[in-house]
Design a protein around this motif. Structure first.
Motif, short mmCIF file in Angstrom:
data_model
loop_
_atom_site.label_atom_id
_atom_site.label_comp_id
_atom_site.label_asym_id
_atom_site.label_seq_id
_atom_site.Cartn_x
_atom_site.Cartn_y
_atom_site.Cartn_z
N SER A 123 13.43 21.34 20.94
CA SER A 123 12.95 22.22 19.89
C SER A 123 11.97 23.27 20.43
O SER A 123 12.08 24.45 20.12
CB SER A 123 12.29 21.41 18.77
N GLU A 124 11.04 22.84 21.28
CA GLU A 124 10.08 23.78 21.86
C GLU A 124 10.76 24.80 22.76
O GLU A 124 10.45 25.99 22.72
CB GLU A 124 9.00 23.03 22.64
N LYS A 177 12.55 27.38 20.73
CA LYS A 177 11.62 28.39 20.19
C LYS A 177 11.32 29.45 21.25
O LYS A 177 11.32 30.65 20.95
CB LYS A 177 10.32 27.74 19.73
N HIS A 178 11.10 29.03 22.49
CA HIS A 178 10.86 30.00 23.57
C HIS A 178 12.09 30.89 23.78
O HIS A 178 11.96 32.09 23.98
CB HIS A 178 10.50 29.29 24.87
N GLU A 233 2.40 31.35 19.18
CA GLU A 233 3.61 30.65 18.75
C GLU A 233 3.33 29.61 17.65
O GLU A 233 4.10 29.47 16.72
CB GLU A 233 4.24 29.95 19.96
N ASP A 234 2.20 28.93 17.75
CA ASP A 234 1.89 27.91 16.75
C ASP A 234 1.45 28.52 15.41
O ASP A 234 1.33 27.80 14.41
CB ASP A 234 0.86 26.91 17.25
N TRP A 250 10.70 31.05 11.93
CA TRP A 250 11.54 30.36 12.93
C TRP A 250 12.96 30.19 12.39
O TRP A 250 13.94 30.37 13.12
CB TRP A 250 10.95 29.00 13.29
N HIS A 298 16.36 31.54 13.93
CA HIS A 298 17.50 30.64 14.16
C HIS A 298 18.77 31.23 13.55
O HIS A 298 19.82 31.28 14.19
CB HIS A 298 17.22 29.26 13.56
N TRP A 326 10.62 23.62 9.85
CA TRP A 326 11.30 23.64 11.15
C TRP A 326 11.52 22.21 11.61
O TRP A 326 10.58 21.42 11.68
CB TRP A 326 10.46 24.40 12.17
N ASP A 334 11.45 19.72 14.06
CA ASP A 334 10.92 19.54 15.42
C ASP A 334 11.66 18.49 16.24
O ASP A 334 11.52 18.45 17.46
CB ASP A 334 9.44 19.14 15.36
#
Length: 101
Positions: A13-14, A17-18, A41-42, A49, A53, A88, A90
């Protein structure tokens, strides 16, 4: 006819996001997305997000590829075609399958 290889990316997931930030924000001509370059980002809201997507999914599919999410539910791997909630997910593993990625 020339054969094209299919590339498959598997992302946490992280990492996904990148990928979204690098692919759809960093060089975007859309001011809405460009503003995200200056946000931690947080601090990006879940609905943003999800919009990224959806944009990525449409982009990948328009090129003949697939973007799928997978998660473990009751000790079974379940494939998800999209994000059906307002938060989102995670706990998903994202897989992008694309020719010539």
């Amino acid at each position: 006819m020339k054969n094209q290889k299919t590339t498959i990316l598997s992302l946490s997931s992280e990492s996904f996001k990148h990928y979204l930030l690098l692919q759809y924000v960093a060089n975007s001509s859309d001011p809405k997305w460009r503003r995200l370059n200056f946000v931690s980002e947080d601090m990006i809201l879940p609905e943003i997000w999800i919009q990224l997507h959806d944009h990525a999914k449409a982009d990948v599919e328009s090129q003949g590829g697939r973007l799928m999410g997978y998660e473990v539910v009751n000790q079974k791997i379940v494939r998800r075609n999209g994000i059906k909630t307002d938060f989102w997910p995670d706990n998903r593993m994202w897989v992008i399958s694309k020719k010539g990625l």
